[in-house]
Design an enzyme around this catalytic site. Sequence first.
Site, PDB file in Angstrom:
ATOM      1  CB  CYS A   2      -2.720  69.412  19.006  1.00  0.00           C
ATOM      2  SG  CYS A   2      -3.720  70.385  17.884  1.00  0.00           S
ATOM      3  CE1 TYR A  81      -2.279  70.392  10.166  1.00  0.00           C
ATOM      4  CE2 TYR A  81       0.083  70.764   9.938  1.00  0.00           C
ATOM      5  CZ  TYR A  81      -1.199  70.873   9.442  1.00  0.00           C
ATOM      6  OH  TYR A  81      -1.406  71.447   8.221  1.00  0.00           O
TER       7      TYR A  81
END
Length: 327
Positions: A2, A81
Amino acid sequence: MCTSVTFLSETGDNFLARTMDFDFDLDGRPVVIPRHQHFNSDAGKDGYDTKLAFVGAGRNIGNYILVDGVNERGLSGAALYFSNEASYANQIKSDQTNIASHEVLNWLLGNADSCEDAADLIKKLNVVNVPIKLLGKVVPLHWILSDRYGDCRVLEIRADGVHYLKNPVGVMTNSPDFDWHLKNLNNYTELQPNPHPDRDYSGYRISSFGPGNGALGMPGDYTSVSRFVRTAFMRQYTISAQSKDAVNVLSHILNSVEIPKGVKLKENGDSDYTQYRSYMDSSRLTYYMQPYDNQTISRVVLTEELMDKSEPIEFPLNHEQTYHVLN
């Protein structure tokens, strides 16, 4: 896994975009959460309430859990994350809002008007060490927030406490912690969009092979560290645009960090890839989604009708792999 980036248009509108990179198919789709909802929480029996409507990517796993989105006041956010860094409480605190890490974004978007407003709410937050049923484990996360005024913050909960930090570069990826990423940018002061000048070595003149040599040394791999540097460079030097073209500009910026299937494998052989990209317009309260299997960008707009619904509404994929679009 991400990458997120903000973008301020020439006309003064603020956008937040992200890639969702994961090896497990999250099956996310656009979801509208109306005003005044109550959510059960995996952290305790009381659950939590939201007052503001918001739209983003999510899934119903008993409750709707969103991983990015924008609310009716123009606050946008994304959960990313944060492995080996996140540290949550082991006990509930009676005088605070007790929720799991995967519920934090819902709570923030559902209650905060701006990044500054979120700062006061976070003082009452206790993130509890409980797993998400979908994965069967505690999800280590940190969060990026950006509002319609151009303010951008990062929320990290680490072993030494809660960190709610100003984000001067408008970029966030994954571990290490955000302060580390900012310091690491000092290793790349030579990066520039224009060519480096010719050099002279004892009378022997050397020249570059063409434009673009100013970016020599920019890391090109898919680690979070390299994606942070690459995105910060792209954001800094990409030519600005009017709001109507902002999503297109952001799409080109994220091209540099999109992960195709098969090029980033985990030790068990699973492929970590960009399942979708999302773009959030804080002025027009619009959520855009661009899935991996179909690069068509579709949108959902927060209208008064949607915000006043009694229950959440989702816009799933149809058989042609496109999204239902609400203009």
